[in-house]
Design a protein around this motif. Structure first.
Motif, mmCIF file in Angstrom:
data_model
loop_
_atom_site.group_PDB
_atom_site.id
_atom_site.type_symbol
_atom_site.label_atom_id
_atom_site.label_comp_id
_atom_site.label_asym_id
_atom_site.label_seq_id
_atom_site.Cartn_x
_atom_site.Cartn_y
_atom_site.Cartn_z
ATOM 1 N N VAL A 789 7.530 0.392 -9.732
ATOM 2 C CA VAL A 789 6.197 0.842 -9.356
ATOM 3 C C VAL A 789 5.619 1.632 -10.527
ATOM 4 O O VAL A 789 5.991 2.773 -10.767
ATOM 5 N N LEU A 790 4.737 1.004 -11.262
ATOM 6 C CA LEU A 790 4.203 1.609 -12.481
ATOM 7 C C LEU A 790 3.282 2.782 -12.168
ATOM 8 O O LEU A 790 2.504 2.754 -11.207
ATOM 9 N N ILE A 791 3.371 3.818 -13.002
ATOM 10 C CA ILE A 791 2.417 4.919 -12.997
ATOM 11 C C ILE A 791 1.508 4.702 -14.199
ATOM 12 O O ILE A 791 1.969 4.672 -15.340
ATOM 13 N N THR A 792 0.222 4.521 -13.954
ATOM 14 C CA THR A 792 -0.686 3.972 -14.954
ATOM 15 C C THR A 792 -1.965 4.797 -15.087
ATOM 16 O O THR A 792 -2.265 5.638 -14.238
ATOM 17 N N PRO A 793 -2.732 4.507 -16.144
ATOM 18 C CA PRO A 793 -4.112 5.000 -16.185
ATOM 19 C C PRO A 793 -4.920 4.310 -15.094
ATOM 20 O O PRO A 793 -4.631 3.166 -14.727
ATOM 21 N N PRO A 794 -5.943 4.965 -14.541
ATOM 22 C CA PRO A 794 -6.765 4.331 -13.498
ATOM 23 C C PRO A 794 -7.405 3.044 -13.997
ATOM 24 O O PRO A 794 -7.934 2.979 -15.103
ATOM 25 N N MET A 821 -2.206 -7.593 -7.677
ATOM 26 C CA MET A 821 -2.037 -6.170 -7.968
ATOM 27 C C MET A 821 -2.830 -5.293 -6.999
ATOM 28 O O MET A 821 -3.952 -5.615 -6.618
ATOM 29 N N LYS A 822 -2.227 -4.181 -6.598
ATOM 30 C CA LYS A 822 -2.857 -3.216 -5.686
ATOM 31 C C LYS A 822 -2.690 -1.825 -6.283
ATOM 32 O O LYS A 822 -1.594 -1.438 -6.673
ATOM 33 N N GLU A 823 -3.789 -1.062 -6.325
ATOM 34 C CA GLU A 823 -3.783 0.245 -6.982
ATOM 35 C C GLU A 823 -3.974 1.365 -5.964
ATOM 36 O O GLU A 823 -4.822 1.279 -5.077
ATOM 37 N N TYR A 824 -3.152 2.427 -6.122
ATOM 38 C CA TYR A 824 -3.340 3.680 -5.381
ATOM 39 C C TYR A 824 -3.593 4.800 -6.389
ATOM 40 O O TYR A 824 -3.263 4.678 -7.576
ATOM 41 N N HIS A 825 -4.159 5.896 -5.911
ATOM 42 C CA HIS A 825 -4.574 6.973 -6.805
ATOM 43 C C HIS A 825 -3.973 8.307 -6.354
ATOM 44 O O HIS A 825 -3.916 8.597 -5.152
ATOM 45 N N THR A 826 -3.549 9.141 -7.328
ATOM 46 C CA THR A 826 -3.038 10.474 -7.027
ATOM 47 C C THR A 826 -3.361 11.419 -8.165
ATOM 48 O O THR A 826 -3.556 10.989 -9.311
ATOM 49 N N SER A 833 -8.923 8.251 -2.433
ATOM 50 C CA SER A 833 -9.526 6.923 -2.473
ATOM 51 C C SER A 833 -10.058 6.636 -3.874
ATOM 52 O O SER A 833 -10.299 7.556 -4.669
ATOM 53 N N ALA A 834 -10.256 5.359 -4.193
ATOM 54 C CA ALA A 834 -10.717 4.964 -5.528
ATOM 55 C C ALA A 834 -12.097 5.508 -5.846
ATOM 56 O O ALA A 834 -12.424 5.734 -7.011
ATOM 57 N N ASP A 835 -12.900 5.748 -4.801
ATOM 58 C CA ASP A 835 -14.242 6.284 -5.062
ATOM 59 C C ASP A 835 -14.274 7.805 -5.034
ATOM 60 O O ASP A 835 -15.340 8.408 -5.221
#
Length: 946
Positions: A789-794, A821-826, A833-835
């Motif tokens: 599970v990659l930790i990535t730039p948004p 691909m599915k992205e989550y944000h933290t 949420s993405a917005d």
């Protein structure tokens, strides 16, 4: 494999012994007549004590996993109890109920003290909160026994023989500890400490309690507090004079006067760790130092490892003597005689712990570091003990590691790289020794025949003495690394660089360009001119421990890193950032590092880690992969260092002389695409197997577009939360636990500061649900069973960098991922949420991400579960390479990997080294046995091209 089957039989026989079994299992390796008895346990023993059962002394020990085991002096494993499954920081044995038999007490990382009877049955569990228990002992008052225990909640406790709380002694009521230094990070309040050691002692024949309290695990000396049992305040407070930190405390009465002496064993590297302090409880301010550095024969003492010196008092041929275990050496020094007369008795292996039998002139050694599984009894009354110790070759797991490594090496000799296999990406070894004793080493042999791996000419040299008076930053104008000599002129520095390039045979060089202690070890112009000398050859500038989120660090970025990065872009130069703690999953996403994340300097920056005392290896690993996969950087790096094995600096036993843990970590890292390797040389003959695996092509080094083991779910970091960055990076200060309030539990990435060594993870922690970790400890080869599970730039939403130079993630990685691909944000604390309009609490929202990760695993070509790390890469149009690595870092165990075939049609599955073939069952699953301390390379031939 034959050796694996043999080992499995041993393990099976051992697992039949449970905590209530009356059966004995004998594993004696050497007879007592030789002065040293080795007993195989099947476990990685980390701490040892002695206990008494019906007037018979036996060994009580704990394993790396937290199993308590009893072993007789005759070589029998008597019983085992797994307890909580988490590590025990301390164990103690004493008769607390006056039945004539000792009970066993364990201070556990889950916050409990466990009490076992002499058959291994659990009598009771005492727990006040989740802060790890760190020390435990027994004291007596008025003929009554009391268990005393304490840890990371800044208190210690008196507990009855039945496990009931008698009294709490809070450190805030008596502690003299004060924080020190200037830092942008949070400092703890004064007047608090954690309980480093609790031990019974005597003063004028009366029993007392000795408490060692500390605030800092690396730089503090701590203090000694002497209590009369059950009293709320100490009757004596002793400020320990500077020589710490201390990782060992022993209580002795060398002169038999009824009053104890306290022996404090120091933690450190090389000569800095060669001392222990002696404090007489009758006159505690008159402290003396025993200095092993004064020994005449000290060559073997100077091996550059971090060690805890463990001192004791023994009978040395009728004379009382200090006996110290220091790394792999025993040092004997008769009390009252010159320290220069000390005798050094070396052996190959170091040990996790040592304990003196109070009823005999014997010392018990825990398992050999590097993954040993035996305990060893030294009888100082036997004249042959020295020769036996020098020749000690531990039975059990050490032999299994050597055997399995030799088998891999032998199989490699007949391996031929398949014709379909693509060329591996180049691997740069940056710090290997080229020659030994004037004879040609494997490096020369490899270079004569292969182009990969590439060995750079490495090595540090003295620093530049230059005029910094014009620097605008007062902080960095005055920074210096106290370990270094600043004596060279610019011309002298450039001459050294020029000579290094001349010796590199066109391969290039690597050296320290700076350090967190002083980024400006050389003028920027000096470093630029050094790159110009390369004439297109590679120059790798290593920057260890550069972690600073302060505003003033922008000066370093603007005056050094960005100018050097601009210069390096066109000169085959790299800035190898060996950062610490949360950097790659937090700090790098702060505004000052935006040019790096944007991909503007993708061919320059190499993210690597200084993973010493960190508790987040599984996070830093996938964070570096995430930057690479996203296109922020074109390559990434890994490191194997002498103190990587430390997750707790106060217990810095890290003197591994058989670097199997390095080997497996590097196989896993390189198979995942790491190209820049910075290894601390320990045993290059053993590690050269890694070089051969790369040279022959057995270890395939993928491009990011080759990898097919990334999870379709990835996590992006947005505007790192300040509390998360500040508190979670604070691993040296130890006293942040709050009995009521926020303990960083309800964070997406939790329990990362110095309060939680070995502690269980929360249910909602990313490391648990994504990386398969259960605790904060040495997860160098993590179990991402459902894919990395990659930790990535948004990538999407309002947090994405619309001006980034890099391509979107899906355009950098394998085409397989294009539509899945599915992205989550933290922000490290919460999810959002993405917005940016909604915030989600980790303790609930993690269930959504965890379920998505599990479901998405079926979208991969295959997935792997078990106590292993794994990587899948495409090596040819119809071939995949599955690399599986046993993941026990310093506690290796044979493992079974369960491979699930998902979305591919398979023709053949074969181990490329020993040619063993595998067939899937009706559920499309394959079981692959991974040898202890080993790894396997599996070729998967497909029916159709991907």
């Amino acid at each position: 494999m034959k050796t694996l089957k043999q080992f499995c039989l041993i393990v099976i026989s051992l697992t039949l012994i449970n905590c209530s079994s009356a059966q004995d299992s004998k594993h004696t390796a050497k007879s007592p007549e030789q002065g040293l008895l080795s007993i195989e346990t099947g476990l990685t023993i980390t701490k040892v004590r002695t206990a008494v059962n019906k007037n018979q002394t036996y060994i009580a020990a704990t394993s790396y996993e937290g199993t308590i085991v009893a072993v007789s002096y005759s070589g029998n494993v008597l019983w085992k109890n797994k307890l909580s499954g988490y590590m025990n920081h301390d164990i103690w044995a004493a008769d607390i109920n006056n039945d004539g038999n000792d009970e066993i007490l364990a201070a556990n990382a889950d916050g409990s003290v466990y009490c076992l009877d002499n058959k291994g049955n659990l009598l009771w569990q005492f727990k006040q909160n989740d802060a790890p228990m760190y020390s435990v002992c027994v004291v007596n008052k008025d003929s009554k026994a009391y268990v005393v225990c304490g840890g990371f909640d800044n208190s210690f406790y008196y507990v009855s023989p039945k496990g009931e709380l008698v009294n709490e002694i809070a450190s805030k009521t008596y502690s003299i500890e004060k924080p020190f230094g200037k830092s942008h990070k949070e400092l703890p309040p004064s007047g608090l400490h954690v309980t480093n050691f609790l031990r019974p002692g005597k003063l004028n024949g009366k029993e007392i309690l000795i408490v060692n309290g500390v605030q800092n695990s690396m730089n503090g000396d701590g203090s000694i507090y002497l209590f009369n049992p059950l009293e709320k305040l100490p009757f004596e407070t002793v400020s320990v004079k500077k020589r710490g930190p201390y990782g060992d405390l022993r209580v002795v009465d060398a002169n038999a006067d009824g009053s104890s002496e306290i022996l404090l064993g120091r933690t450190g590297a090389k000569a800095k760790g060669m001392t222990f302090r002696i404090i007489d409880t009758k006159s505690p301010n008159n402290q003396s130092i025993q200095d092993l550095n004064k020994a005449k024969d000290k060559t073997s003492l100077k091996r550059g490892m971090y060690r805890v010196i463990q001192p004791e008092v023994i009978n040395n041929n009728g004379k009382p003597a200090y006996m110290a275990l220091f790394g792999s050496n025993i040092v004997i020094s008769n009390i009252g005689e010159p320290q220069a007369n000390a005798e050094v008795i070396p052996t190959r292996f170091s040990f996790n712990d040592m304990y003196k039998d109070p009823n005999a002139n014997k010392v018990i050694l825990a398992s050999a570091q590097s993954g040993g599984s035996a305990v060893h009894i030294i009888d100082f009354s036997n004249k042959d003990w020295k020769s036996a110790y020098k020749k000690l070759n531990p039975p059990g797991k050490i032999q299994e590691i050597l055997s399995n490594s030799a088998e891999i090496k032998q199989n490699l000799k007949s391996f031929k790289k398949p014709s379909y296999q693509k060329e591996s990406a180049p691997v740069y070894f940056m710090s290997e020794n080229r020659r030994k004793n004037g004879t040609a080493e494997p490096i020369e042999r490899i270079e004569a025949k292969y182009n990969n791996p590439i060995f750079l000419t490495g090595g540090n040299f003295d620093k530049e003495k230059w005029d910094r008076s014009a620097m605008a930053s007062e902080k960095y104008k005055n920074k210096r690394d106290r370990r270094m000599k600043y004596i060279l002129s610019q011309n002298e520095v450039l001459e050294i660089i020029k000579k290094k390039h001349q010796k590199s045979n066109g391969k290039g060089i690597s050296y320290w360009g700076g350090h967190g202690n002083d980024p400006f070890m050389y003028q920027v112009e000096t470093t630029k001119k050094g790159m110009d000398f390369a004439n297109g050859n590679k120059t790798v500038l290593i920057y260890p421990e550069v972690v600073d989120a302060s505003e003033e660090f922008k000066y370093v970025m603007n005056e050094m890193y960005w100018p050097l990065a601009n210069h390096a872009k066109t000169r085959n130069g790299n800035l190898y950032m060996r950062n610490k703690h949360l950097f790659w999953q937090a700090d790098v996403y702060m505004p000052m590092w935006k040019p790096l994340v944007s991909g503007k300097y993708a061919n320059v920056f190499v993210p690597a880690m200084e993973e010493t005392t960190d508790k987040s290896m599984e996070l830093s690993f996938t964070s570096r992969l995430g930057l690479w996969a996203s296109g922020s950087v074109d390559s990434w790096g890994a490191r194997g260092a002498r103190d990587n094995t430390s997750f707790d600096r106060l217990r810095q036993h890290s003197n591994q002389t058989l670097p199997n843990h390095f080997l497996r970590t590097m196989v896993y890292s390189i198979a995942s695409g790491a190209q820049y390797i910075d290894n601390f040389p320990v045993d290059q003959e053993y590690m050269s197997l890694l070089w051969d695996l790369i040279a022959e092509g057995a270890l395939y080094v993928p491009e990011r577009s080759d990898i097919l083991s990334f999870s379709p779910v990835h996590l992006s970091i947005n505007n790192p939360n300040e509390e998360y960055v500040t508190s979670s990076s604070n691993v040296k200060w130890l006293t942040f636990f709050k009995k009521e309030g926020d303990n960083l539990d309800d964070f997406a990435f939790s329990r990362l500061n110095g309060t939680w060594p070995g502690a269980p993870l929360t249910e909602w922690d990313f490391s648990r649900y994504a990386a398969g970790a259960k605790e904060r400890r040495l997860n160098f080869i993590p179990k991402y069973n459902n894919g990395m599970v990659l930790i990535t730039p948004p990538q999407n939403g309002i947090f994405a960098d619309k001006e980034a130079v890099r391509k979107p993630l899906v355009e950098n990685i394998h085409p397989w991922y294009k539509d899945i691909m599915k992205e989550y944000h933290t922000d490290g604390k919460n999810y959002m949420s993405a917005d940016g309009t909604e915030t989600f609490q980790p303790s609930e929202y993690y269930k959504v991400i965890e379920e998505d990760i599990k479901n998405s695993a079926s979208k991969l070509p295959l997935s792997v579960s078990g106590n292993v790390g794994w990587v899948v890469a495409q090596t040819g149009p119809k071939n995949l390479r599955l690399t599986i690595v046993e993941n026990g870092y310093i506690n290796p165990n044979a493992a079974t990997a369960s491979v699930k075939i998902n979305n591919i049609k398979v023709v053949k599955i074969k181990d490329i080294l020993n040619n063993e073939e595998f067939k899937a069952n009706a559920n499309s699953e394959i079981k692959i046995e991974i040898p202890l301390g080993g790894f396997r390379f599996i070729d998967i031939e497909l029916e159709n091209e991907l």
